[in-house]
Write an enzyme that holds these catalytic residues in place. Structure first.
Site, PDB file in Angstrom:
ATOM      1  N   ASP A  53       0.840  -1.200   0.000  1.00 15.52           N
ATOM      2  CA  ASP A  53       0.000   0.000   0.000  1.00 15.52           C
ATOM      3  C   ASP A  53       0.875   1.250   0.000  1.00 15.52           C
ATOM      4  O   ASP A  53       1.837   1.353   0.763  1.00 15.52           O
ATOM      5  CB  ASP A  53      -0.881  -0.030   1.256  1.00 15.52           C
ATOM      6  CG  ASP A  53      -1.776   1.190   1.364  1.00 15.52           C
ATOM      7  OD1 ASP A  53      -2.917   1.121   0.883  1.00 15.52           O
ATOM      8  OD2 ASP A  53      -1.330   2.208   1.938  1.00 15.52           O
ATOM      9  N   TYR A  58       3.020  10.057   0.352  1.00 13.32           N
ATOM     10  CA  TYR A  58       4.013   9.326   1.142  1.00 13.32           C
ATOM     11  C   TYR A  58       5.431   9.592   0.634  1.00 13.32           C
ATOM     12  O   TYR A  58       6.237   8.675   0.482  1.00 13.32           O
ATOM     13  CB  TYR A  58       3.731   7.822   1.099  1.00 13.32           C
ATOM     14  CG  TYR A  58       2.472   7.379   1.804  1.00 13.32           C
ATOM     15  CD1 TYR A  58       1.741   8.254   2.604  1.00 13.32           C
ATOM     16  CD2 TYR A  58       2.005   6.077   1.670  1.00 13.32           C
ATOM     17  CE1 TYR A  58       0.588   7.837   3.238  1.00 13.32           C
ATOM     18  CE2 TYR A  58       0.856   5.651   2.309  1.00 13.32           C
ATOM     19  CZ  TYR A  58       0.145   6.539   3.094  1.00 13.32           C
ATOM     20  OH  TYR A  58      -1.012   6.128   3.732  1.00 13.32           O
ATOM     21  N   LEU A 203       0.036  -1.757  14.225  1.00 17.65           N
ATOM     22  CA  LEU A 203       1.069  -1.693  15.262  1.00 17.65           C
ATOM     23  C   LEU A 203       1.215  -0.285  15.834  1.00 17.65           C
ATOM     24  O   LEU A 203       2.123  -0.027  16.613  1.00 17.65           O
ATOM     25  CB  LEU A 203       2.416  -2.167  14.701  1.00 17.65           C
ATOM     26  CG  LEU A 203       2.471  -3.603  14.190  1.00 17.65           C
ATOM     27  CD1 LEU A 203       3.839  -3.901  13.598  1.00 17.65           C
ATOM     28  CD2 LEU A 203       2.148  -4.590  15.307  1.00 17.65           C
ATOM     29  N   CYS A 204       0.339   0.624  15.424  1.00 17.16           N
ATOM     30  CA  CYS A 204       0.380   2.014  15.902  1.00 17.16           C
ATOM     31  C   CYS A 204       1.766   2.624  15.725  1.00 17.16           C
ATOM     32  O   CYS A 204       2.356   3.171  16.663  1.00 17.16           O
ATOM     33  CB  CYS A 204      -0.063   2.100  17.358  1.00 17.16           C
ATOM     34  SG  CYS A 204      -1.798   1.740  17.597  1.00 17.16           S
ATOM     35  N   ARG A 224       4.894   9.576  13.531  1.00 10.98           N
ATOM     36  CA  ARG A 224       4.466   8.948  14.786  1.00 10.98           C
ATOM     37  C   ARG A 224       4.036   9.995  15.810  1.00 10.98           C
ATOM     38  O   ARG A 224       3.210   9.708  16.684  1.00 10.98           O
ATOM     39  CB  ARG A 224       5.603   8.094  15.349  1.00 10.98           C
ATOM     40  CG  ARG A 224       5.839   6.811  14.572  1.00 10.98           C
ATOM     41  CD  ARG A 224       7.212   6.241  14.841  1.00 10.98           C
ATOM     42  NE  ARG A 224       8.254   7.126  14.313  1.00 10.98           N
ATOM     43  CZ  ARG A 224       9.542   6.830  14.302  1.00 10.98           C
ATOM     44  NH1 ARG A 224       9.954   5.685  14.801  1.00 10.98           N
ATOM     45  NH2 ARG A 224      10.429   7.669  13.804  1.00 10.98           N
ATOM     46  N   GLY A 277       3.634  -1.500   8.776  1.00 16.54           N
ATOM     47  CA  GLY A 277       4.852  -0.891   8.265  1.00 16.54           C
ATOM     48  C   GLY A 277       6.061  -1.676   8.748  1.00 16.54           C
ATOM     49  O   GLY A 277       5.984  -2.400   9.742  1.00 16.54           O
TER      50      GLY A 277
END
Length: 312
Positions: A53, A58, A203-204, A224, A277
Site C-alpha cells: 500500500d 508518502y 502496530l500504531c 508517529r 509498516g
C-alpha cells in the site's frame, strides 16, 4: 501466507500487508536506508505478502516501489490512493475529478506500471460529494487504469452509500489493540455490503511491537508524533499497559510482540488484511508470523484487559 478474497472481486490478498509510508522518508519518517528497505520489500514478497500500500503523499514511496518492483509486478496487489495533496507544509483534501485523474496518472508513472490493482479514496473531501469522486474512479476503472475501488477513513454510512454508487472492494480504516472500539459500525457495514476491511495502524507506528521502553524523542514533523496520538506524554504511559500485556503473552507463546498484535487484529473475522509498516526484513517477517498465530479466547480476553492472566 494465508490469502483472503478482496471483497467480491477475483483478487486474493495476503492476510498481512506491507505499508509503504515509511519508505517515503522525508519529514514524516526521516532518512531511509535504500538497501535495507529493498531487502524489506523482497523479504515481504518472499514470505507471501502480496498487498503493498502506498500513496502520492508518502514522499518518495511510490518512486521507490516503482524501481524495486520491476520484474516482480505480477506478484503484487498494488494499492494506491488519491485525494490528499501536499501544499507546502500542509496537506489538503482534493477529490475533484481533475485532481483524481492527475494524481492517478502521476502515480502510474512513478510506480512504473499501467494499472493499480486497488485505488482508494484516501480521505473523504468535505468540499466534493462522495458520489462525484466515486463516479470518476468508476470511469478510470472502465478504461483499465485501476482494477478495483477502495475507501479509506470512512464512516459506516459512507460505506453503505458508496456501495450504492459503484462496486467498492475494500475499506481501510485504523484498527488496533489501542483502538479496538473504532470499527464496530464500519465492520457491520462491510459485512452488509460484502466489502473487505483492511486495518491500518495495526502496530500504531511500532509502539505495539514493544520496541519503545521509554517515550521516544520524536521530531514534531515525525509521523508517529502527529499521526499516532499514543506517542504523546500521558498517552504513551497509558499505552504501555496494553504493550506490557502483549509482551507477556508473546513470551508465553514464544513469538514476537508484533506477531501477537497482528494476530489480534486478524482474529476479527471481518478483517481481511492487517497492514503493517516495516523498516527491516526482520520486522516484516515478525509481522507476517501473525497470520499463522491463532489466539485463544483467553488470549484475546487477556490482551483486551478482560482477565488478569495469559495462561491457557
Amino acid at each position: 501466507m494465508k490469502m483472503r478474497r478482496l471483497g467480491r472481486t477475483d483478487l486474493y490478498i495476503s492476510a498481512v500487508g506491507l505499508g509503504g509510508w515509511p519508505f517515503g522518508g522525508g519529514y514524516d519518517w526521516g532518512p531511509v536506508d535504500a538497501a535495507q528497505a529493498a531487502k524489506t520489500v523482497s523479504a515481504a514478497l518472499d514470505a507471501g505478502i502480496n498487498l503493498i500500500d502506498t500513496a502520492p503523499v508518502y514522499g518518495e514511496s511510490e518512486a521507490f516501489l516503482g524501481r524495486l518492483l520491476k520484474g516482480r509486478r505480477s506478484q503484487v496487489v498494488l494499492a494506491g490512493k488519491c485525494g490528499l495533496v501536499k501544499n507546502g507544509s500542509w496537506t489538503d483534501h482534493d477529490l475533484r475529478p481533475q485532481t483524481i485523474r492527475r494524481q492517478l496518472d502521476e502515480s502510474l508513472s512513478r510506480l512504473q506500471t499501467d494499472y493499480i490493482d486497488l485505488y482508494q479514496i484516501h480521505y473523504p473531501d468535505p468540499n466534493v460529494p462522495l458520489e462525484e469522486a466515486l463516479l470518476e474512479l468508476a470511469r478510470q476503472k472502465q478504461v483499465g487504469k485501476i482494477r478495483y475501488i477502495g475507501l479509506c477513513n470512512v464512516t459506516a454510512e459512507e460505506v453503505v452509500r458508496a456501495s450504492g454508487i459503484t462496486e467498492t472492494a475494500s475499506v481501510q480504516n485504523e484498527y488496533s489493540l489501542l483502538h479496538p472500539q473504532k470499527g464496530e459500525d464500519v465492520f457491520c457495514a462491510c459485512r452488509q455490503t460484502g466489502t473487505s476491511f483492511i486495518s491500518y495502524g495495526t502496530l500504531c507506528g511500532g509502539i505495539l511491537s514493544g520496541k519503545y521502553k521509554t517515550a521516544p524523542n520524536l521530531r514534531r514533523a515525525d509521523a508517529r508524533n502527529y499521526f499516532y496520538k499514543c506517542y504523546r506524554a500521558g498517552a504513551f504511559l497509558q499505552a504501555q499497559k496494553t504493550v506490557n500485556r502483549i509482551k507477556k503473552l508473546a513470551a508465553h507463546l514464544q513469538v514476537s510482540p508484533a506477531a501477537v498484535a497482528v494476530a489480534w487484529a486478524l482474529s476479527n473475522q471481518t478483517v481481511s488484511c492487517a497492514l503493517t509498516g516495516a523498516r527491516t526484513a526482520e520486522q516484516i517477517l515478525q509481522n507476517a508470523a501473525g497470520a499463522d498465530l491463532m489466539l485463544s479466547p483467553k488470549d484475546l480476553a487477556f490482551l483486551e484487559g478482560r482477565q488478569c492472566t495469559c495462561t491457557k
